[in-house]
Each structure stands twice: as C-alpha cells, then as structure tokens.
Write a protein that holds these residues in place. Structure first.
Motif, PDB file in Angstrom:
ATOM      1  N   THR A 182       8.283  15.888  -0.185  1.00  0.00           N
ATOM      2  CA  THR A 182       7.011  16.409  -0.677  1.00  0.00           C
ATOM      3  C   THR A 182       6.391  17.369   0.339  1.00  0.00           C
ATOM      4  O   THR A 182       5.883  18.432  -0.029  1.00  0.00           O
ATOM      5  CB  THR A 182       6.045  15.249  -0.993  1.00  0.00           C
ATOM      6  N   ALA A 183       6.462  17.009   1.619  1.00  0.00           N
ATOM      7  CA  ALA A 183       5.926  17.883   2.671  1.00  0.00           C
ATOM      8  C   ALA A 183       6.707  19.201   2.716  1.00  0.00           C
ATOM      9  O   ALA A 183       6.114  20.271   2.928  1.00  0.00           O
ATOM     10  CB  ALA A 183       5.985  17.172   4.016  1.00  0.00           C
ATOM     11  N   ARG A 241       6.288  25.539  -8.760  1.00  0.00           N
ATOM     12  CA  ARG A 241       6.832  24.237  -8.352  1.00  0.00           C
ATOM     13  C   ARG A 241       7.620  23.703  -9.539  1.00  0.00           C
ATOM     14  O   ARG A 241       7.117  23.691 -10.661  1.00  0.00           O
ATOM     15  CB  ARG A 241       5.708  23.283  -7.981  1.00  0.00           C
ATOM     16  N   GLU A 258       9.095  18.389 -10.571  1.00  0.00           N
ATOM     17  CA  GLU A 258       8.339  17.279  -9.987  1.00  0.00           C
ATOM     18  C   GLU A 258       8.470  16.017 -10.834  1.00  0.00           C
ATOM     19  O   GLU A 258       8.448  14.904 -10.297  1.00  0.00           O
ATOM     20  CB  GLU A 258       6.877  17.678  -9.787  1.00  0.00           C
ATOM     21  N   GLU A 284       5.717  26.213  -0.473  1.00  0.00           N
ATOM     22  CA  GLU A 284       4.721  26.831  -1.346  1.00  0.00           C
ATOM     23  C   GLU A 284       3.666  27.576  -0.523  1.00  0.00           C
ATOM     24  O   GLU A 284       3.291  28.708  -0.856  1.00  0.00           O
ATOM     25  CB  GLU A 284       4.055  25.787  -2.239  1.00  0.00           C
ATOM     26  N   LEU A 285       3.208  26.977   0.556  1.00  0.00           N
ATOM     27  CA  LEU A 285       2.210  27.623   1.407  1.00  0.00           C
ATOM     28  C   LEU A 285       2.758  28.926   1.994  1.00  0.00           C
ATOM     29  O   LEU A 285       2.085  29.967   1.970  1.00  0.00           O
ATOM     30  CB  LEU A 285       1.772  26.667   2.517  1.00  0.00           C
ATOM     31  N   LEU A 329      11.335  25.169  -5.765  1.00  0.00           N
ATOM     32  CA  LEU A 329      10.273  26.161  -5.812  1.00  0.00           C
ATOM     33  C   LEU A 329      10.919  27.494  -6.150  1.00  0.00           C
ATOM     34  O   LEU A 329      11.958  27.845  -5.584  1.00  0.00           O
ATOM     35  CB  LEU A 329       9.573  26.261  -4.449  1.00  0.00           C
ATOM     36  N   TYR A 378      14.940  21.509   3.393  1.00  0.00           N
ATOM     37  CA  TYR A 378      15.054  22.469   2.307  1.00  0.00           C
ATOM     38  C   TYR A 378      16.130  23.496   2.599  1.00  0.00           C
ATOM     39  O   TYR A 378      16.600  23.633   3.723  1.00  0.00           O
ATOM     40  CB  TYR A 378      13.723  23.173   2.036  1.00  0.00           C
ATOM     41  N   ARG A 383       2.922  31.551  -0.809  1.00  0.00           N
ATOM     42  CA  ARG A 383       1.611  32.062  -1.216  1.00  0.00           C
ATOM     43  C   ARG A 383       0.977  32.949  -0.147  1.00  0.00           C
ATOM     44  O   ARG A 383       0.195  33.841  -0.462  1.00  0.00           O
ATOM     45  CB  ARG A 383       0.684  30.911  -1.594  1.00  0.00           C
ATOM     46  N   LEU A 433       8.218  20.729   0.180  1.00  0.00           N
ATOM     47  CA  LEU A 433       7.803  21.547  -0.963  1.00  0.00           C
ATOM     48  C   LEU A 433       6.444  22.190  -0.690  1.00  0.00           C
ATOM     49  O   LEU A 433       6.235  23.378  -0.952  1.00  0.00           O
ATOM     50  CB  LEU A 433       7.767  20.715  -2.241  1.00  0.00           C
ATOM     51  N   ASP A 434       5.521  21.404  -0.130  1.00  0.00           N
ATOM     52  CA  ASP A 434       4.194  21.936   0.192  1.00  0.00           C
ATOM     53  C   ASP A 434       4.297  23.070   1.210  1.00  0.00           C
ATOM     54  O   ASP A 434       3.627  24.096   1.085  1.00  0.00           O
ATOM     55  CB  ASP A 434       3.283  20.830   0.725  1.00  0.00           C
ATOM     56  N   GLU A 435       5.141  22.891   2.235  1.00  0.00           N
ATOM     57  CA  GLU A 435       5.333  23.917   3.267  1.00  0.00           C
ATOM     58  C   GLU A 435       5.888  25.204   2.659  1.00  0.00           C
ATOM     59  O   GLU A 435       5.393  26.307   2.944  1.00  0.00           O
ATOM     60  CB  GLU A 435       6.285  23.403   4.347  1.00  0.00           C
TER      61      GLU A 435
END
Length: 169
Positions: A148-149, A125, A128, A155-156, A114, A75, A159, A151-153
C-alpha cells in the motif's frame, strides 16, 4: 543469475518471471540494459497474446516495454512505447522486491497497479479490489502495508510529475 548481478552481460537476454499467489503468471525474454546491483533495467516486447485493451490504454504486438526493477523497492515501473516509439505511458506493478537468480528476474505481483498516461494527466490506481480480496492483509500484514505504501509513493511521484526521475536512479 548469480549473487546480486544478472547472469547475462548488458545487452544479453534474461528471463523475466512474474509470479502471483505462488504460480508463474507470465514469463518472457528481455534484453538486459543495466544492473547496478540494486536497480535492473530490461527491454522487452509486449509478451501478451495479441492486443489487450484496458480501456485507458491498449497494449499490442510491437509495443516496447522498458522495465525497471529494484531489489530494495516494492514495485516495478514499465515505460510503454508503441512500435513507432510513441510513448503510451507507464504501467507500475506493486510487487515484492525483485530477485535475480538462476530463473531470471523474478517478482511476485501483489495485485496493486498504477497507470500514468504519457502526458501525466491520467493517474489511475488499479486492482485495489483484487488486492483486498487476495487476503494478503490477513496473511502477511507487513507485506500488505509495504504494498500500500508503494502504491501511494508511486501515485505521489506521478502526480508531482517526478515518476521519470525515479527511473534514472
């Protein structure tokens, strides 16, 4: 650029090239702020034509992007400020790890994005559907899983209010 370091000295100009599906999507000059061999930081003005309203943020001439790229992460994170210095937020692109070479800093856009508002209350997000339609999961399942991992990282981190701490590493 040669080896692991940018060809420009800190404070010099480098080209940033964003590729998508093998084609150059956009390229623009940026000032190299730092390059530690893994994490590159540049500053650039909004490179789009005129203003672009995404609904959740408006990018316009005079906006300043401080862009963070990594050679070992999937990213890029772009801090976006208005011309007067007011923080708009962070635009995060899911990309293959950055490459620094003779063509500048080159990253391949993998569609996922993101957006994080300046106050951290809005974490969105994006794209997608484009990612699913790109066929990357079928062509390169490992890259799709890494995207995908990533994007999840991101976002976490957003947040939990820890996105800014990532930019210091």
């Amino acid at each position: 650029m040669s080896g692991n370091s940018a060809s420009a000295e800190e404070g010099g100009i480098v080209d940033v090239v964003l590729r998508k599906a093998g084609r150059t999507k956009i390229g623009y000059p940026a000032t190299l702020l730092s390059d530690d061999g893994t994490h590159l930081v540049v500053r650039a003005l909004w490179a789009g034509e005129g203003a672009r309203d995404f609904g959740f943020v408006r990018f316009e001439p005079g906006d300043v992007f401080t862009e963070h790229y990594w050679r070992d992460r999937w990213y890029a994170v772009k801090e976006v400020r208005a011309g007067d210095g007011e923080l708009k937020g962070w635009y995060c692109d899911v990309t293959r790890p950055a490459e620094a070479g003779p063509d500048g800093i080159v990253v391949e856009d993998l569609d996922l994005d993101l957006w994080v508002s300046a106050d951290g209350t809005s974490v969105l997000r994006l794209d997608e559907d484009e990612f699913a339609e790109s066929g990357l999961a079928e062509r390169d399942p490992d890259a799709a899983a890494a995207a995908t991992a990533a994007l999840d990282e991101l976002e976490l981190l957003a947040r939990k209010g820890e996105l800014e701490s990532l930019l210091a590493t």
